[in-house]
Design a protein around this motif. Structure first.
Motif: not given
Ligand SMILES: [Zn+2]
Ligand SMILES: [Zn+2]
Length: 206
Positions: A51, A53, A55-56, A124, A143
């Motif tokens: 996805h 976000h 942090d990924h 998410h 996530d």
């Molecule tokens: Zn996430």
């Protein structure tokens, strides 16, 4: 047997799973390009993002620069990538990179000797995906699902009803192991863990 190595995943950073296939593939990139590149120990062909976000995806530009890997993600998260709210949470600027492959539900990604099926699991984020390997029944859950019967938050661009539908769909899969975007992998009683995530979500989201 699929060889999977987590080359990231410290503190709030996401896990980054290296799949040692003919096409070397990373599932999520995390935010720490240096650590991931060290863990790769060589070239990389493909980065699949579960996805959008930060942090990924934060490390994607530097990893692509170093390896020339192609980037794949679901079309719905690709569309919102450059207005990702979560980047602000990590005090970071939005990473700028191109998406080479837009993924859709049911699509099969061929890594040469391993095939991964894309399962669209919105909730998410709108374009969250899980990746399923039918031979070993391994599921990369991003996530959407975590160990211990937990599941992804739906308050940063997510949708609780979509999350419930996605979790219910996942419980129909035959799984041997779960590899989530944060925390540890579930290598025993993976099916029970998936069911627990769904039951907990019903309790907490309905
Ligand atoms: Zn996430
Ligand atoms: Zn995350």
């Amino acid at each position: 047997m699929m060889r999977i190595k987590n080359v990231n995943g410290i503190s709030y950073d996401s896990n980054a799973y290296l799949i040692d296939a003919k096409r070397k593939t990373l599932v999520d990139a995390g935010m720490s390009a240096g650590r991931v590149l060290q863990g790769l120990g060589g070239g990389l062909d493909l980065i699949i993002l579960t996805h959008c976000h930060f942090d990924h995806v934060g490390a994607v530009p530097d990893i692509v620069k170093a390896t020339g890997a192609a980037v794949a993600m679901h079309e719905e998260d690709a569309a919102i990538l450059h207005r990702d709210m979560a980047a602000a949470m990590f005090n970071a600027r939005r990473p700028e990179f191109g998406v080479d492959v837009l993924l859709r539900d049911g699509e099969v990604i061929d890594l040469g000797d391993i095939k991964l099926r894309v399962i669209h699991t919105p909730g998410h984020t709108p374009g969250s995906i899980c990746l399923y390997e039918p031979e070993t029944k391994v599921l990369f859950t991003g996530d959407t699902v975590f160990e211990g019967g937990s599941f992804g938050r739906t308050d940063i661009g997510g949708d609780p009803e979509a999350m419930l539908r996605s979790l219910e769909a996942l419980t129909k899969l035959d799984v041997s192991a779960l590899y989530p975007g944060h925390g540890g992998a579930v290598t025993r009683r993976a099916k029970e863990s998936l069911l627990a995530s769904y039951e907990n979500a019903k309790y907490m989201l309905l």
